[in-house]
Design a protein around this motif. Structure first.
Motif, mmCIF file in Angstrom:
data_model
loop_
_atom_site.group_PDB
_atom_site.id
_atom_site.type_symbol
_atom_site.label_atom_id
_atom_site.label_comp_id
_atom_site.label_asym_id
_atom_site.label_seq_id
_atom_site.Cartn_x
_atom_site.Cartn_y
_atom_site.Cartn_z
ATOM 1 N N CYS A 102 8.204 16.004 63.268
ATOM 2 C CA CYS A 102 8.741 15.549 62.517
ATOM 3 C C CYS A 102 9.961 15.864 61.630
ATOM 4 C CB CYS A 102 7.756 16.279 60.946
ATOM 5 S SG CYS A 102 5.591 15.987 61.378
ATOM 6 N N HIS A 103 10.789 16.891 62.175
ATOM 7 C CA HIS A 103 12.408 16.871 61.814
ATOM 8 C C HIS A 103 12.188 18.502 62.001
ATOM 9 C CE1 HIS A 103 9.598 17.155 57.779
ATOM 10 N NE2 HIS A 103 9.353 18.265 58.172
ATOM 11 N N PRO A 104 12.411 18.464 64.027
ATOM 12 C CA PRO A 104 12.591 20.209 64.581
ATOM 13 C C PRO A 104 14.094 20.388 63.944
ATOM 14 C CG PRO A 104 12.779 18.508 66.116
ATOM 15 C CD PRO A 104 12.478 17.425 64.680
ATOM 16 N N ARG A 105 13.447 22.472 63.896
ATOM 17 C CA ARG A 105 15.133 23.052 64.181
ATOM 18 C C ARG A 105 14.516 24.538 65.294
ATOM 19 N NH1 ARG A 105 16.190 24.142 58.272
ATOM 20 N NH2 ARG A 105 14.008 24.676 57.718
ATOM 21 N N ASP A 147 10.458 16.373 54.351
ATOM 22 C CA ASP A 147 11.106 17.269 53.154
ATOM 23 C C ASP A 147 11.549 18.566 54.125
ATOM 24 O OD1 ASP A 147 12.164 14.043 52.761
ATOM 25 O OD2 ASP A 147 11.167 14.494 50.767
ATOM 26 N N PHE A 148 10.348 18.843 53.980
ATOM 27 C CA PHE A 148 10.577 20.439 55.491
ATOM 28 C C PHE A 148 10.735 21.258 53.544
ATOM 29 C CE2 PHE A 148 11.765 21.047 59.226
ATOM 30 C CZ PHE A 148 11.741 23.042 59.485
ATOM 31 N N LYS A 149 10.173 20.686 53.098
ATOM 32 C CA LYS A 149 9.424 21.125 51.705
ATOM 33 C C LYS A 149 8.738 21.957 51.048
ATOM 34 C CE LYS A 149 13.641 19.055 48.150
ATOM 35 N NZ LYS A 149 13.689 17.539 48.648
ATOM 36 N N PHE A 150 8.460 22.966 50.384
ATOM 37 C CA PHE A 150 7.187 23.877 50.187
ATOM 38 C C PHE A 150 7.093 25.228 49.684
ATOM 39 C CE2 PHE A 150 8.426 24.360 55.372
ATOM 40 C CZ PHE A 150 8.928 25.539 54.629
ATOM 41 N N THR A 151 6.275 25.694 49.637
ATOM 42 C CA THR A 151 5.861 27.362 49.432
ATOM 43 C C THR A 151 5.531 28.097 50.222
ATOM 44 O OG1 THR A 151 3.757 27.224 48.393
ATOM 45 C CG2 THR A 151 5.598 25.860 47.000
ATOM 46 N N LEU A 152 6.059 29.419 50.033
ATOM 47 C CA LEU A 152 4.936 30.301 50.947
ATOM 48 C C LEU A 152 3.786 30.329 50.894
ATOM 49 C CD1 LEU A 152 6.271 33.044 52.591
ATOM 50 C CD2 LEU A 152 5.154 34.475 50.933
ATOM 51 N N ILE A 153 2.915 29.437 50.444
ATOM 52 C CA ILE A 153 1.414 29.953 50.573
ATOM 53 C C ILE A 153 1.191 28.312 51.546
ATOM 54 C CG2 ILE A 153 -0.846 28.638 49.607
ATOM 55 C CD1 ILE A 153 0.232 30.854 47.210
ATOM 56 N N ASP A 154 1.978 27.386 51.024
ATOM 57 C CA ASP A 154 1.610 26.000 52.303
ATOM 58 C C ASP A 154 2.303 25.911 53.603
ATOM 59 O OD1 ASP A 154 1.617 23.581 49.958
ATOM 60 O OD2 ASP A 154 3.083 24.965 49.234
ATOM 61 N N VAL A 155 3.891 27.161 53.912
ATOM 62 C CA VAL A 155 3.487 26.917 54.925
ATOM 63 C C VAL A 155 2.675 27.919 55.599
ATOM 64 C CG1 VAL A 155 5.674 28.922 54.799
ATOM 65 C CG2 VAL A 155 6.355 27.325 56.495
ATOM 66 N N VAL A 156 2.838 28.983 55.552
ATOM 67 C CA VAL A 156 1.527 30.116 55.929
ATOM 68 C C VAL A 156 0.432 28.645 56.740
ATOM 69 C CG1 VAL A 156 -0.462 32.126 55.625
ATOM 70 C CG2 VAL A 156 1.699 31.899 54.668
ATOM 71 N N ALA A 157 0.147 28.372 55.212
ATOM 72 C CA ALA A 157 -1.273 27.083 56.203
ATOM 73 C C ALA A 157 -0.684 26.115 57.177
ATOM 74 C CB ALA A 157 -1.699 26.446 54.632
ATOM 75 N N ASP A 158 0.727 25.928 57.289
ATOM 76 C CA ASP A 158 0.953 25.412 58.535
ATOM 77 C C ASP A 158 1.352 26.021 59.827
ATOM 78 O OD1 ASP A 158 1.548 22.678 59.754
ATOM 79 O OD2 ASP A 158 4.125 23.161 58.638
ATOM 80 N N ASN A 159 0.163 27.261 59.590
ATOM 81 C CA ASN A 159 0.643 27.778 60.915
ATOM 82 C C ASN A 159 2.174 28.169 60.739
ATOM 83 O OD1 ASN A 159 0.136 29.802 63.071
ATOM 84 N ND2 ASN A 159 0.678 27.888 64.948
ATOM 85 N N ALA A 160 2.828 29.125 59.586
ATOM 86 C CA ALA A 160 3.774 29.056 59.877
ATOM 87 C C ALA A 160 5.598 28.223 60.997
ATOM 88 C CB ALA A 160 4.519 30.947 60.489
ATOM 89 N N SER A 161 5.235 26.901 60.518
ATOM 90 C CA SER A 161 5.252 25.896 61.108
ATOM 91 C C SER A 161 5.801 25.518 62.646
ATOM 92 C CB SER A 161 7.627 25.679 60.942
ATOM 93 O OG SER A 161 7.091 25.989 59.367
ATOM 94 N N SER A 162 5.151 26.469 63.227
ATOM 95 C CA SER A 162 5.044 26.979 64.842
ATOM 96 C C SER A 162 5.024 25.626 64.975
ATOM 97 C CB SER A 162 3.529 27.738 64.979
ATOM 98 O OG SER A 162 3.739 29.018 64.370
#
Ligand code: 0L1
Ligand code: MG
Length: 261
Positions: A102-105, A147-162
């Protein structure tokens, strides 16, 4: 946990499909404001079950948001963890395809190789006793959120962007390293883009490992012999683009590299 199994399953499917197809998502908390951090870790695990059903194997864990720079970059205050699977392994020097993300870093990291099972509320010294060796690593992260926009809770659900990780070829015992202060220099196309020290990883990478084991123990889980743990980034993440050649050099641990086509 505030959510029903049905809702957990639906949200796990949403993050899993976004990761599988590289189609970005609106953050889950926008439509599910009642979601808790505990729910988010349950969604993360349910999404791993979906991957396992497709034949992927969990081979380790990652710590995220471990440096002040990363916490400031993402506007959060706590470290988090995610799961690593065999499908996320990128060979040293391998080239990845930009369009598959999507938008790799990319982030400069250290990895621990675990030699024996460990669980419970541990301190840094106890955590290190379970470590076989340490190597340099690059992590490719790719939030599935628009747009890489999320809360801490969202990013945890998304496997910490792994998304992916590369391990360097030099693995040394922690005792042979100045683990709490290894210089780390990340370059892209020959230009230095980030410099840092392993001290930036929760002040010492062993503290990050201990924090992971302690957080896992809250769910009755632990690390297993042979697993890989990404300790977290020493600097903020850098956007990747096609044509990039990334190299990380770590004191005493040599270099690790990645290309993007
Ligand atoms: O590995 C990391 O520190 C990433 C955690 C998730 C936040 C992000 O996508 O940058
Ligand atoms: Mg990371």
């Amino acid at each position: 946990m505030t959510m029903s199994e049905e809702v957990i399953g639906k949200l796990a499917k949403a993050v899993d499909e976004a990761a599988r197809t590289s189609e970005s998502l609106v953050m889950l908390t926008a439509e599910n404001p009642e979601m808790t951090l505990d729910d988010a870790y349950t969604i993360q695990r349910a999404s791993m079950e979906r991957r396992k059903a497709r034949g992927e194997e969990v081979i380790g864990m990652k710590m995220g948001l471990t440096s002040t720079a990363k916490m400031e970059q993402m506007g959060v205050h706590n470290p988090i963890y995610g799961h690593l699977t065999d499908a996320m392994v990128i060979g040293d020097g391998e080239t990845i395809e930009f369009d598959a993300y999507c938008h790799p870093r990319v982030e400069p990291e250290l990895a621990f190789i675990i030699k024996e099972d460990i669980s419970g509320a541990v301190d840094a010294r106890q955590a290190l006793s379970a470590v076989e060796g340490v190597c340099a690593a690059l992590e490719v992260i790719d939030s599935r959120y628009q747009d890489f926009k999320f809360t801490l809770i969202d990013v945890v659900a998304d496997n910490a962007s792994s998304t992916g990780f590369v391990l360097g070829p030099v693995v040394k015992p922690a005792a042979d390293l100045d683990l709490g202060n290894l210089g780390m220099v990340m370059s892209i196309n020959g230009e230095v883009v980030e410099t840092g020290s392993s001290a930036a990883i929760l002040e010492h990478p062993a503290r990050s490992l201990a924090a992971l084991i302690t957080m896992l123990s809250e769910r009755g889980e632990g690390l297993k012999a042979g697993q890989v743990v990404l300790a977290g980034a020493a600097t903020k993440a850098v956007h990747l683009k096609p044509g990039d050649q990334v190299q990380l050099e770590v004191d005493s641990l040599g270099t690790v590299a990645l290309g993007v086509s």
